[in-house]
Design a protein around this motif. Structure first.
Motif, PDB file in Angstrom:
ATOM      1  N   GLN A 171      29.525  18.736 -11.808  1.00 46.88           N
ATOM      2  CA  GLN A 171      29.468  17.479 -12.544  1.00 46.88           C
ATOM      3  C   GLN A 171      28.804  16.354 -11.768  1.00 46.88           C
ATOM      4  OE1 GLN A 171      33.279  16.527 -14.201  1.00 46.88           O
ATOM      5  NE2 GLN A 171      32.560  17.294 -16.162  1.00 46.88           N
ATOM      6  N   ASN A 172      29.097  16.301 -10.478  1.00 45.69           N
ATOM      7  CA  ASN A 172      28.519  15.204  -9.723  1.00 45.69           C
ATOM      8  C   ASN A 172      27.256  15.604  -8.983  1.00 45.69           C
ATOM      9  OD1 ASN A 172      30.562  13.439 -10.499  1.00 45.69           O
ATOM     10  ND2 ASN A 172      31.917  14.374  -8.976  1.00 45.69           N
ATOM     11  N   GLY A 173      27.111  16.870  -8.804  1.00 44.70           N
ATOM     12  CA  GLY A 173      25.934  17.346  -8.074  1.00 44.70           C
ATOM     13  C   GLY A 173      24.640  16.957  -8.762  1.00 44.70           C
ATOM     14  N   ALA A 174      24.659  17.001 -10.088  1.00 46.91           N
ATOM     15  CA  ALA A 174      23.434  16.698 -10.825  1.00 46.91           C
ATOM     16  C   ALA A 174      23.128  15.215 -10.809  1.00 46.91           C
ATOM     17  CB  ALA A 174      23.557  17.175 -12.257  1.00 46.91           C
ATOM     18  N   ALA A 175      24.135  14.439 -10.442  1.00 44.15           N
ATOM     19  CA  ALA A 175      23.950  12.993 -10.566  1.00 44.15           C
ATOM     20  C   ALA A 175      23.531  12.335  -9.263  1.00 44.15           C
ATOM     21  CB  ALA A 175      25.237  12.370 -11.087  1.00 44.15           C
ATOM     22  N   SER A 176      22.854  13.098  -8.424  1.00 45.60           N
ATOM     23  CA  SER A 176      22.422  12.459  -7.193  1.00 45.60           C
ATOM     24  C   SER A 176      20.948  12.727  -6.882  1.00 45.60           C
ATOM     25  CB  SER A 176      23.278  12.946  -6.038  1.00 45.60           C
ATOM     26  OG  SER A 176      23.243  14.366  -5.995  1.00 45.60           O
ATOM     27  N   PRO A 177      20.079  12.358  -7.791  1.00 53.31           N
ATOM     28  CA  PRO A 177      18.659  12.525  -7.498  1.00 53.31           C
ATOM     29  C   PRO A 177      18.259  11.581  -6.370  1.00 53.31           C
ATOM     30  CG  PRO A 177      18.952  11.244  -9.493  1.00 53.31           C
ATOM     31  CD  PRO A 177      20.308  11.730  -9.085  1.00 53.31           C
ATOM     32  N   GLN A 178      17.304  12.041  -5.580  1.00 53.68           N
ATOM     33  CA  GLN A 178      16.935  11.216  -4.432  1.00 53.68           C
ATOM     34  C   GLN A 178      15.822  10.246  -4.805  1.00 53.68           C
ATOM     35  OE1 GLN A 178      15.537  14.639  -2.779  1.00 53.68           O
ATOM     36  NE2 GLN A 178      17.524  15.440  -2.159  1.00 53.68           N
ATOM     37  N   ASN A 179      15.534   9.405  -3.882  1.00 54.21           N
ATOM     38  CA  ASN A 179      14.355   8.546  -3.969  1.00 54.21           C
ATOM     39  C   ASN A 179      14.266   7.702  -5.217  1.00 54.21           C
ATOM     40  OD1 ASN A 179      13.295   9.306  -1.492  1.00 54.21           O
ATOM     41  ND2 ASN A 179      12.551  11.212  -2.382  1.00 54.21           N
ATOM     42  N   GLY A 180      15.313   6.989  -5.482  1.00 53.89           N
ATOM     43  CA  GLY A 180      15.159   5.916  -6.437  1.00 53.89           C
ATOM     44  C   GLY A 180      15.424   6.220  -7.887  1.00 53.89           C
ATOM     45  N   GLY A 182       0.786  -1.232   0.000  1.00 52.75           N
ATOM     46  CA  GLY A 182       0.000   0.000   0.000  1.00 52.75           C
ATOM     47  C   GLY A 182       0.815   1.277   0.000  1.00 52.75           C
ATOM     48  N   LYS A 183       2.145   1.157  -0.025  1.00 47.84           N
ATOM     49  CA  LYS A 183       2.982   2.376  -0.026  1.00 47.84           C
ATOM     50  C   LYS A 183       3.753   2.494  -1.337  1.00 47.84           C
ATOM     51  CE  LYS A 183       5.297   4.179   3.318  1.00 47.84           C
ATOM     52  NZ  LYS A 183       6.347   4.277   4.356  1.00 47.84           N
ATOM     53  N   ARG A 229       7.464  19.051  -2.990  1.00 50.58           N
ATOM     54  CA  ARG A 229       6.623  17.884  -2.698  1.00 50.58           C
ATOM     55  C   ARG A 229       6.896  16.767  -3.706  1.00 50.58           C
ATOM     56  NH1 ARG A 229       1.678  15.820  -4.575  1.00 50.58           N
ATOM     57  NH2 ARG A 229       1.334  17.510  -6.059  1.00 50.58           N
ATOM     58  N   LEU A 230       7.056  17.148  -4.994  1.00 50.38           N
ATOM     59  CA  LEU A 230       7.258  16.133  -6.025  1.00 50.38           C
ATOM     60  C   LEU A 230       8.717  15.712  -6.151  1.00 50.38           C
ATOM     61  CD1 LEU A 230       4.738  17.309  -8.758  1.00 50.38           C
ATOM     62  CD2 LEU A 230       4.542  15.391  -7.180  1.00 50.38           C
ATOM     63  N   VAL A 231       9.627  16.636  -5.822  1.00 51.12           N
ATOM     64  CA  VAL A 231      11.048  16.257  -5.844  1.00 51.12           C
ATOM     65  C   VAL A 231      11.287  15.184  -4.788  1.00 51.12           C
ATOM     66  CG1 VAL A 231      13.395  17.080  -5.366  1.00 51.12           C
ATOM     67  CG2 VAL A 231      11.828  18.478  -6.743  1.00 51.12           C
ATOM     68  N   ASN A 232      10.570  15.326  -3.655  1.00 49.68           N
ATOM     69  CA  ASN A 232      10.767  14.374  -2.560  1.00 49.68           C
ATOM     70  C   ASN A 232       9.846  13.163  -2.631  1.00 49.68           C
ATOM     71  OD1 ASN A 232      12.815  15.916  -1.290  1.00 49.68           O
ATOM     72  ND2 ASN A 232      11.235  17.325  -0.539  1.00 49.68           N
ATOM     73  N   ALA A 233       8.910  13.168  -3.568  1.00 45.13           N
ATOM     74  CA  ALA A 233       7.968  12.040  -3.661  1.00 45.13           C
ATOM     75  C   ALA A 233       8.702  10.792  -4.134  1.00 45.13           C
ATOM     76  CB  ALA A 233       6.839  12.384  -4.622  1.00 45.13           C
ATOM     77  N   PRO A 234       8.341   9.629  -3.588  1.00 47.54           N
ATOM     78  CA  PRO A 234       8.964   8.396  -4.078  1.00 47.54           C
ATOM     79  C   PRO A 234       8.569   8.157  -5.533  1.00 47.54           C
ATOM     80  CG  PRO A 234       7.151   7.896  -2.576  1.00 47.54           C
ATOM     81  CD  PRO A 234       7.355   9.387  -2.527  1.00 47.54           C
ATOM     82  N   VAL A 235       9.421   7.483  -6.283  1.00 48.40           N
ATOM     83  CA  VAL A 235       9.200   7.339  -7.720  1.00 48.40           C
ATOM     84  C   VAL A 235       7.908   6.560  -8.031  1.00 48.40           C
ATOM     85  CG1 VAL A 235      10.540   5.216  -8.051  1.00 48.40           C
ATOM     86  CG2 VAL A 235      10.400   6.909  -9.879  1.00 48.40           C
ATOM     87  N   GLY A 236       7.518   5.697  -7.088  1.00 47.60           N
ATOM     88  CA  GLY A 236       6.277   4.947  -7.270  1.00 47.60           C
ATOM     89  C   GLY A 236       5.064   5.864  -7.373  1.00 47.60           C
ATOM     90  N   HIS A 237       5.164   7.048  -6.774  1.00 49.46           N
ATOM     91  CA  HIS A 237       4.064   8.006  -6.832  1.00 49.46           C
ATOM     92  C   HIS A 237       3.763   8.411  -8.279  1.00 49.46           C
ATOM     93  CE1 HIS A 237       1.505  11.442  -5.980  1.00 49.46           C
ATOM     94  NE2 HIS A 237       2.310  12.204  -6.695  1.00 49.46           N
ATOM     95  N   PHE A 238       4.821   8.664  -9.060  1.00 53.50           N
ATOM     96  CA  PHE A 238       4.629   9.092 -10.449  1.00 53.50           C
ATOM     97  C   PHE A 238       3.992   7.969 -11.259  1.00 53.50           C
ATOM     98  CE2 PHE A 238       8.035  11.649  -8.710  1.00 53.50           C
ATOM     99  CZ  PHE A 238       7.625  12.920  -9.049  1.00 53.50           C
ATOM    100  N   ILE A 257      11.383  12.003 -15.676  1.00 57.28           N
ATOM    101  CA  ILE A 257      10.971  13.062 -14.745  1.00 57.28           C
ATOM    102  C   ILE A 257      12.076  13.268 -13.698  1.00 57.28           C
ATOM    103  CG2 ILE A 257       9.316  13.690 -12.927  1.00 57.28           C
ATOM    104  CD1 ILE A 257       7.172  12.176 -14.573  1.00 57.28           C
ATOM    105  N   ARG A 258      12.637  12.167 -13.219  1.00 58.75           N
ATOM    106  CA  ARG A 258      13.762  12.257 -12.280  1.00 58.75           C
ATOM    107  C   ARG A 258      14.958  12.979 -12.934  1.00 58.75           C
ATOM    108  NH1 ARG A 258      11.492  12.152  -7.948  1.00 58.75           N
ATOM    109  NH2 ARG A 258      11.341  10.288  -6.653  1.00 58.75           N
TER     110      ARG A 258
END
Lengths: 195, 208
Positions: free
Chosen positions: B182-191, B72-73, B127-136, B166-167
């Motif tokens: 260079q590396n800053g862009a390569a660390s999206p959160q949440n999957g 359910g999550k 809210r969407l940057v921090n949303a888990p990828v399953g949300h999308f 989207i990520r």
């Protein structure tokens, strides 16, 4: 003169727009405008014709696709009433087929799309049609014309859905190159289409 | 005068004779896709699947992959392998199906919004940057707010690829505001990095 006249009338009867229904938009339940949706709104062909890359039939959008926008836009207009009626009742909107191939012909959209034949090559500038009509007569000679020499009509795969695509000046070089690259076969056996 | 009329008649009859009139072979007793029929009450020759039947190859047991949820999550990882090619495919599908409303940048300024559709939120909203990828995935599958479901239009794995794009959009915006390190862009959160180790989507931050 008798023979000449007969042949001339026969030719006109056979090839004329009236017989082939070219440039004649059949009446539809809703006067749907490709011009508005494609050119003015910039919606990709595949947004509605979702099957075109993977199946023989390009696919006609279900009422749900119309409602995606028209539940909010023009949602009180008389012109769009049949969409809401269909959505409420579950009954199909009865569109009239514009490209009605004879039943003895097999045709598959996906293979053409995946081998670099653009939508507009056969369907013309749909983005300039306020009402949808055919620009080609779908006669066998028309199909065979391309099947015999695909290099003349092929385009890069990335341009297949570009409805404004213009053939480059070096098509005579690019065409054969793409034919080779995409492994396009010039299929002219009867059984290719009459199966 | 009479002769001329006869001649015209002969010409017309001959011409009609040369152009066939029978259409039996053109219209054979079979249905084309979506053709109408009087046989079924709803007038459709294309029949809907009978409820609770499962087509071959469509037994969707992998809950995470087909629903984007576990217990359910919303899940916060990609249940399929995401490579650079998948992000590119996601970009293409995004531009076809999402950009009319969300805009090519994902900021919610699509063409259809300018026509009067309710404006969707920007993907750069915290809210969407921090949303888990399953949300999308869940939103694409079931719709959300004014947005209809895209489940019948976009196949399952393409929905995950769109999510990866989207990520990538979010990561590129984060990278831009962080001075595009260079590396800053390569660390999206949440999957953005899939569990099975193919996490290339993070590196796709510069894909535009």
């Amino acid at each position: 003169m008798l023979l000449g006249g007969t042949l001339a009338v026969a030719y006109i009867t056979d090839r004329g727009d009236w017989t082939t229904s070219i440039r004649m938009a059949p009446e539809q339940p809703i006067p749907f405008s490709h011009k508005h949706h494609v050119k003015d709104d910039g919606i990709d062909c595949r947004y509605c014709h979702t099957g075109v890359e993977t199946s023989g039939y390009a696919g006609l959008p279900p009422t749900e696709t119309c409602m995606t926008c028209h539940s909010q836009i023009w949602s009180n207009a008389t012109l769009t009433q049949p969409i809401r009626d269909s959505w409420a009742s579950g009954k199909s909107i009865e569109w009239v087929r514009v490209h009605d191939l004879p039943d003895f012909v097999y045709f598959n959209h996906s293979i053409h799309i995946n081998k670099g034949i653009g939508c507009s090559t056969c369907h013309g500038r749909v983005d300039e049609m306020p009402l949808t009509y055919r620009v080609n007569n779908l006669y066998m000679e028309w199909c065979v014309n391309c099947h015999r020499n695909p290099a003349k009509y092929i385009r890069p795969k990335s341009e297949v859905f570009n409805i404004e695509y213009q053939y480059p000046a070096n098509q005579a070089e690019l065409g054969p190159q793409l034919v080779k690259e995409y492994h396009v076969q010039s299929l002219t056996d009867c059984v290719t289409c009459h199966r | 005068m009479y002769r001329r009329k006869v001649m015209a008649g002969v010409v017309l009859a001959g011409a009609l004779g040369l152009t066939a009139c029978r259409q039996d072979m053109h219209n054979q007793p079979r249905y084309k896709p979506f053709a109408a029929t009087s046989f079924f009450g709803d007038g459709r020759s294309a029949r809907p699947a009978i409820e609770d039947t499962v087509a071959r190859g469509q037994l969707h047991l992998d809950q995470a992959r087909y629903t984007g949820k576990e217990n359910g999550k919303d899940i916060s990882y990609f249940p399929i392998q995401i490579t650079r090619a998948d992000v590119a495919r996601g970009q293409e599908r995004f531009n076809i199906f999402c950009s009319p409303c969300h805009g090519r940048l994902g900021d919610g300024h699509g063409m259809i919004v300018s026509r009067g559709l309710r404006q969707p939120p920007s993907y750069y909203d915290p809210r969407l940057v921090n949303a888990p990828v399953g949300h999308f995935f869940d939103v694409m599958t079931n719709g959300y707010g004014a947005m209809y479901s895209y489940a019948s239009r976009v196949p399952v794995d393409d929905r995950w690829r769109i999510a990866s794009y989207i990520r990538a959009l979010q990561a590129s915006a984060a990278g831009a505001s962080a001075g595009a390190s260079q590396n800053g862009a390569a660390s999206p959160q949440n999957g953005a990095v899939s569990q099975n180790g193919a996490g290339q989507s993070g590196r796709a931050g510069g894909l535009q």
